[in-house]
Design an enzyme around this catalytic site. Structure first.
Site, PDB file in Angstrom:
ATOM      1  N   ARG A   1      -5.217  67.636  23.772  1.00 43.04           N
ATOM      2  CA  ARG A   1      -3.567  66.449  23.357  1.00 43.04           C
ATOM      3  C   ARG A   1      -5.088  65.195  22.756  1.00 43.04           C
ATOM      4  NH1 ARG A   1       0.226  70.093  22.178  1.00 43.04           N
ATOM      5  NH2 ARG A   1       0.450  71.450  23.778  1.00 43.04           N
ATOM      6  N   ILE A   2      -4.030  64.925  22.177  1.00 40.68           N
ATOM      7  CA  ILE A   2      -4.651  63.654  21.695  1.00 40.68           C
ATOM      8  C   ILE A   2      -3.135  62.469  22.280  1.00 40.68           C
ATOM      9  CG2 ILE A   2      -3.785  61.992  19.906  1.00 40.68           C
ATOM     10  CD1 ILE A   2      -6.337  64.496  19.340  1.00 40.68           C
TER      11      ILE A   2
ATOM     12  N   THR B   1     -15.603  64.580  26.883  1.00 33.19           N
ATOM     13  CA  THR B   1     -16.333  65.477  26.749  1.00 33.19           C
ATOM     14  C   THR B   1     -16.002  66.217  25.839  1.00 33.19           C
ATOM     15  OG1 THR B   1     -17.954  67.222  27.387  1.00 33.19           O
ATOM     16  CG2 THR B   1     -15.935  66.999  28.363  1.00 33.19           C
ATOM     17  N   HIS B   2     -16.925  66.581  24.617  1.00 32.05           N
ATOM     18  CA  HIS B   2     -17.311  67.140  23.616  1.00 32.05           C
ATOM     19  C   HIS B   2     -18.418  68.012  22.966  1.00 32.05           C
ATOM     20  CE1 HIS B   2     -15.081  67.871  19.406  1.00 32.05           C
ATOM     21  NE2 HIS B   2     -16.606  67.673  19.038  1.00 32.05           N
TER      22      HIS B   2
ATOM     23  N   ASP C   1     -11.701  56.225  22.101  1.00 27.57           N
ATOM     24  CA  ASP C   1     -10.143  54.862  21.879  1.00 27.57           C
ATOM     25  C   ASP C   1      -9.098  56.256  21.666  1.00 27.57           C
ATOM     26  OD1 ASP C   1     -11.534  56.466  19.786  1.00 27.57           O
ATOM     27  OD2 ASP C   1     -12.532  54.632  19.227  1.00 27.57           O
TER      28      ASP C   1
HETATM   29  C1  GRF Z   1     -15.681  72.107  26.710  1.00 28.48           C
HETATM   30  O1  GRF Z   1     -16.697  72.498  25.657  1.00 28.48           O
HETATM   31  C2  GRF Z   1     -15.054  71.091  26.172  1.00 28.48           C
HETATM   32  O2  GRF Z   1     -15.780  69.750  25.486  1.00 28.48           O
HETATM   33  C3  GRF Z   1     -13.824  71.805  24.740  1.00 28.48           C
HETATM   34  O3  GRF Z   1     -13.484  72.349  25.206  1.00 28.48           O
HETATM   35  C4  GRF Z   1     -14.364  72.857  26.396  1.00 28.48           C
HETATM   36  C5  GRF Z   1     -13.835  73.737  27.636  1.00 28.48           C
HETATM   37  O4  GRF Z   1     -14.363  74.238  28.857  1.00 28.48           O
HETATM   38  N1  GRF Z   1     -13.030  70.495  24.557  1.00 28.48           N
HETATM   39  P1  GRF Z   1     -13.728  74.317  30.045  1.00 28.48           P
HETATM   40  O5  GRF Z   1     -12.489  74.675  29.635  1.00 28.48           O
HETATM   41  O6  GRF Z   1     -14.130  73.016  30.654  1.00 28.48           O
HETATM   42  O7  GRF Z   1     -13.921  75.975  30.048  1.00 28.48           O
END
Ligand code: GRF
Length: 192
Positions: free
Chosen positions: A90-91, A107-108, A140
């Site tokens: 969610r944003i 984390t992306h 941000d």
């Molecule tokens: C991760 O790769 C995260 O960066 C992305 O969705 C995944 C989440 O995986 N937005 P989990 O829920 O931790 O298994």
């Protein structure tokens, strides 16, 4: 260092953090784990590990800003030093960002600023990049924008599917997340 973790899904990255704390390799205090919907495996994992959990259900609010305000208030009630979005889909709005300014981490699963958004792995694969990876950054008000704290590269293999690539990215993502949290807990956030 007190952390509130936000999840929307399976929470496998969260599990890596829970395991690192249980094993004593990461010295942080998980104040709570919350989700934007009921029934997530992420919240279940946290509850099983004995941590407080909460849900601020997006669908319970007619207006997005009301959901944002409720989420902000709930997270703030745990007085976190750091709020971590770990697969939180969610944003959040300016009110949330301002309340936790410089302390909201995301984390992306791509090498930002390339391939932001909900389908970072799929988009990188479709583009045909040979190397992708993951990014831990301070969030941000944008979509996957904000100062980058750490990145790791992952090679794209010829027969990769979105799933196989995402799994290899997640291995690096977990390592990066734990290293970054450890660094922040011992040295603090870098001056920006
Ligand atoms: C991760 O790769 C995260 O960066 C992305 O969705 C995944 C989440 O995986 N937005 P989990 O829920 O931790 O298994």
């Amino acid at each position: 260092m007190r952390i509130v973790v936000l999840v929307s899904g399976t929470g496998s990255n969260l599990q890596a953090v829970l395991d690192a704390v249980a094993e004593g390799t990461l010295d942080v205090d998980i104040a709570a784990v919350g989700a934007d919907r009921p029934g997530t495996l992420g919240v279940q994992r946290a509850a099983e590990a004995g941590y407080p959990t909460f849900v601020v259900n997006f669908r319970d609010y007619a207006v997005r800003s009301e959901w944002n305000a409720a989420l902000t208030e709930k997270v703030a009630s745990y007085s976190p030093d750091i709020v971590l979005s770990s697969g939180f889909m969610r944003i959040v709005d300016e009110h949330f960002i301002n309340t936790f300014e410089g302390r909201y981490l995301n984390t992306h699963p791509a090498l930002l600023p390339s391939f932001p958004g909900a389908h970072g792995v799929r988009d990188a694969l479709a583009y045909g990049v040979k190397v992708t990876g993951c990014t831990v950054h301070i969030a941000d008000a944008g979509v996957d924008t904000g100062p980058i704290l750490a990145q790791a590269a992952v090679e794209v293999l010829e027969d990769d599917t979105e799933e196989s690539l995402h799994e290899r990215i997640k291995v690096q993502e977990r390592r990066l997340l734990i290293e970054t949290l450890d660094r922040i807990s011992t040295r603090g956030l870098p001056a920006l």
